[in-house]
Design a protein around this motif. Structure first.
Motif, short mmCIF file in Angstrom:
data_model
loop_
_atom_site.label_atom_id
_atom_site.label_comp_id
_atom_site.label_asym_id
_atom_site.label_seq_id
_atom_site.Cartn_x
_atom_site.Cartn_y
_atom_site.Cartn_z
N SER A 431 6.18 -2.23 3.72
CA SER A 431 6.12 -1.88 4.96
C SER A 431 4.91 -1.85 5.68
N LEU A 432 3.96 -0.87 5.50
CA LEU A 432 2.67 -0.81 6.36
C LEU A 432 1.99 -2.23 6.07
N PRO A 433 2.01 -2.81 4.70
CA PRO A 433 1.00 -3.75 4.56
C PRO A 433 1.47 -5.05 5.52
N LEU A 434 2.93 -5.24 5.45
CA LEU A 434 3.49 -6.34 6.32
C LEU A 434 3.17 -6.22 7.69
N LEU A 435 2.82 -4.96 8.36
CA LEU A 435 2.94 -4.74 9.61
C LEU A 435 1.16 -4.86 9.95
N ALA A 520 -0.58 13.79 -7.49
CA ALA A 520 -1.75 13.26 -6.84
C ALA A 520 -1.89 11.95 -7.34
N TRP A 521 -1.77 11.69 -8.47
CA TRP A 521 -1.97 10.33 -9.00
C TRP A 521 -1.20 9.28 -8.66
N ILE A 522 0.34 9.77 -8.37
CA ILE A 522 1.16 8.81 -7.81
C ILE A 522 0.93 8.66 -6.19
N LEU A 523 0.42 9.48 -5.72
CA LEU A 523 0.04 9.64 -4.37
C LEU A 523 -1.29 8.26 -4.23
N ALA A 524 -2.15 8.31 -5.17
CA ALA A 524 -2.95 7.33 -5.39
C ALA A 524 -2.67 5.96 -5.54
N ILE A 525 -1.38 5.55 -6.15
CA ILE A 525 -0.91 4.54 -6.29
C ILE A 525 -0.22 4.19 -5.05
N CYS A 526 0.50 4.82 -4.42
CA CYS A 526 1.06 4.72 -3.14
C CYS A 526 -0.09 4.19 -1.85
N VAL A 527 -1.30 4.73 -2.17
CA VAL A 527 -2.33 4.34 -1.27
C VAL A 527 -2.79 2.78 -1.51
N LEU A 528 -2.71 2.78 -3.03
CA LEU A 528 -3.25 1.44 -3.77
C LEU A 528 -2.42 0.32 -2.87
N LEU A 529 -0.83 0.80 -3.14
CA LEU A 529 0.20 -0.31 -2.81
C LEU A 529 -0.13 -0.72 -1.24
N VAL A 530 -0.47 0.00 -0.46
CA VAL A 530 -0.61 -0.34 0.97
C VAL A 530 -1.93 -1.01 1.12
N VAL A 531 -2.97 -0.50 0.52
CA VAL A 531 -4.44 -0.97 0.43
C VAL A 531 -4.66 -2.46 -0.02
N LEU A 532 -4.07 -2.74 -1.27
CA LEU A 532 -4.41 -3.76 -1.94
C LEU A 532 -3.85 -5.14 -1.50
#
Length: 558
Positions: A431-435, A520-532
């Motif tokens: 979602s967000l990365p495509l945007l 918290a560690w799952i949220l970190a992965i969520c952030v990575l999926l957006v950032v990477l």
């Protein structure tokens, strides 16, 4: 400067060895197959269902006109003019944009729910409980990627042949379901629910956000596949006409798919409503010792009102269910839930359910397969052009490596917690990365490459200058709309702790899903999926900036 000279890369027109489509139909079907996917069949109907039916179509059409079609045209035009994949296109526009190119349980729940969550997925009750790989899911995954490899082994030379089947077959199945669905009892109620707009829903900003992001899912924007496909076109192809045609076909497909789906969901809702009435009728007949057939579905409301007035305590003691057709129509499920639970529950009520189930799931497989062709091509084309990959490496090897890496990456979805991870990848990586990538695409073309230069290129290819609609969409509306969606998305995400629905048989309200917050560690992965996926944009730009600065110093020093 003439139109033919507006792009200072004459070498792109001299590539005689570049593969080409066998014919225009093959190209159109490939783009349609890539754009038309599972999102048209399960995500679009789901959004229509939860957002008041026809009301969702209003923001969807607005987003299509001012976001989807302009970006679709932009990607096809750049790929066709530069005759390169996504990375090559953005490196040509500016080296600083090189980074733009780089998802007792059975008794308490329904039989379909039990089969899907326990027998098929063997799902855990918490995302942190990963469990082992489910061998049957690993086997299915391996078979799927093997088929993808066979179809993409030679790039467009092989996918161009398979696309005739994978792109056309879903339309045939949808038509069969449309004819059958319209003959089912309750179909009318389902269609009325779909097309009756609840305009109050439009006050919810989430509706507009989901409509805008659905366009990216629906048209497969910013994946790189469209740029790759169009790069194999003739430079003089009318990409503007193609963009409008394919985008409209894609959106009409979403609507076309929604009609049989809502017809069948209307049938399911009506059947459930009738079953609810029949249970209540039997309870009342037994309690008051009334003759059979004295209370029917048609006069149930009158009888209930009369008995509730004359014998309220007895009626209360029966604990009758509240039977409301509207509530059955509003029962929704997103993603895999719509296809494998809600729709399956409807199919098993139909005569010859096994045949309908096979047709439906083969259609889903075809949709997924044709979408994967574009995804693989979006990776394969840039790799063939990058200097880091030797020209001697055959396409078969590169395709195999891509499919193998994808298979290994997807193994996380075959764990007991795999369904939760699929939801995370769908929500964050898709979602967000495509945007963000699409925003840099349009701003890079308009404000770095230059809108006049790009317009001249379009005129050179199509024979006409982009009109006012294209100009104002590319310059202002599309970037502004994407920026607004980005801000709204981030704002909504920060207002509430991200959570997921867990299938937990020990939950007090089971079979309702238990709402759990992500650790918290799952949220970190969520952030990575957006950032990477987006990190390459600033990294590549920074690399070229440093390289340029060092080159200047070296030049000044000499």
């Amino acid at each position: 400067m003439s139109n033919a000279q507006s792009l200072d890369i004459p070498e792109v027109l001299k590539e005689d060895d570049r593969p080409k489509w066998d014919n225009k139909l093959q190209y159109i079907l490939s783009c349609v197959g890539f754009a038309v996917g599972l999102g048209n069949v399960w995500r679009f109907p789901y959004l229509c269902q939860i957002y008041g039916g026809g009301a969702f179509l209003i923001p969807y059409v607005i987003a299509l006109v001012f976001e989807g079609i302009p970006l679709f045209h932009l990607e096809l035009a750049m790929g066709q003019r530069l005759r390169k994949g996504s990375i090559g296109v953005w490196n040509t526009i500016s080296p600083y944009f090189g980074g733009v190119g780089h998802i007792e349980e059975c008794h308490e729940s329904t039989a379909v729910n039990y089969f899907w969550y326990r027998r098929t997925l063997n799902i855990s009750s918490d995302i942190t409980d990963s469990g082992n790989l489910q061998w049957w899911l690993v086997l299915c995954l391996a078979i799927c990627w093997s088929i993808v490899y066979i179809c993409t082994i030679r790039g467009i030379e092989s996918t161009g042949k398979a696309i005739y089947v994978t792109a056309i077959f879903p339309y045939l199945v949808l038509t069969i379901f449309l004819i059958r669905g319209l003959t089912l009892p309750g179909a009318t109620e389902g269609l009325v629910y779909l097309f009756t707009p609840n305009l109050n829903i439009l006050k919810n900003p989430r509706v507009w956000l989901d409509a805008a992001t659905q366009i990216f899912f629906s048209l497969s924007l910013a994946f790189g596949g469209l740029i790759a496909f169009s790069s194999y076109n003739s430079p003089k192809n009318d990409c503007e006409k193609d963009a409008v045609t394919i985008a409209i076909v894609n959106s009409m497909t979403s609507l076309y798919a929604s009609i049989p789906i809502f017809s069948i969901l209307g049938f399911k809702a009506t059947t459930g409503y009738w079953d609810c009435l029949d249970r209540n009728i039997i309870s009342i007949l037994n309690e008051f010792d009334l003759p059979d057939q004295s209370i029917t579905r048609d006069n149930y409301t009158i009888w209930f009102g009369f008995l509730n007035t004359t014998h309220p305590k007895k009626i209360t003691s029966l604990k009758l269910r509240s039977c409301d057709l509207q509530e059955f129509l509003e029962q929704s499920a997103s993603g895999t839930g719509l296809a494998f639970i809600v729709f399956t529950e409807a199919i098993i009520l139909m005569p010859g359910s096994q045949g309908w189930a096979i047709l439906f799931f083969v259609m889903l497989f075809s949709l997924g397969l044709s979408s994967m062709f574009g995804n693989i091509e979006g990776i394969l084309t840039p790799l063939l052009e990058l200097p880091v990959v030797s020209k001697s490496v055959p396409k078969e090897v590169l395709s195999g490596v891509i499919c193998l890496v994808s298979f290994v990456t997807a193994l996380c979805f075959t764990l007991r917690s795999g369904s939760y991870w699929l939801e995370i990848f769908d929500s964050y990586a898709g979602s967000l990365p495509l945007l963000i990538i699409a925003f840099f695409e349009v701003t890079g073309v308009v404000y770095v490459y230059g809108i006049k230069r790009f317009s001249d290129d379009v005129k050179w290819m199509t024979g006409r200058q982009p009109n006012f609609y294209w100009q104002v969409s590319w310059r202002i509306i599309s970037p502004l709309l994407m920026l607004t969606v980005f801000i709204a998305f981030v704002t909504l995400q920060t207002q509430k702790q991200p959570s997921y629905g867990a299938w937990n048989p020990k939950y007090k309200d089971f079979p309702m899903k238990e709402e759990k917050d992500y650790p918290a560690w799952i949220l970190a992965i969520c952030v990575l999926l957006v950032v990477l996926p987006c990190i390459f944009i600033p990294m590549v730009a920074f690399y070229h900036l440093i390289k340029r600065m060092l080159g200047r110093r070296k030049k000044e020093g000499t």
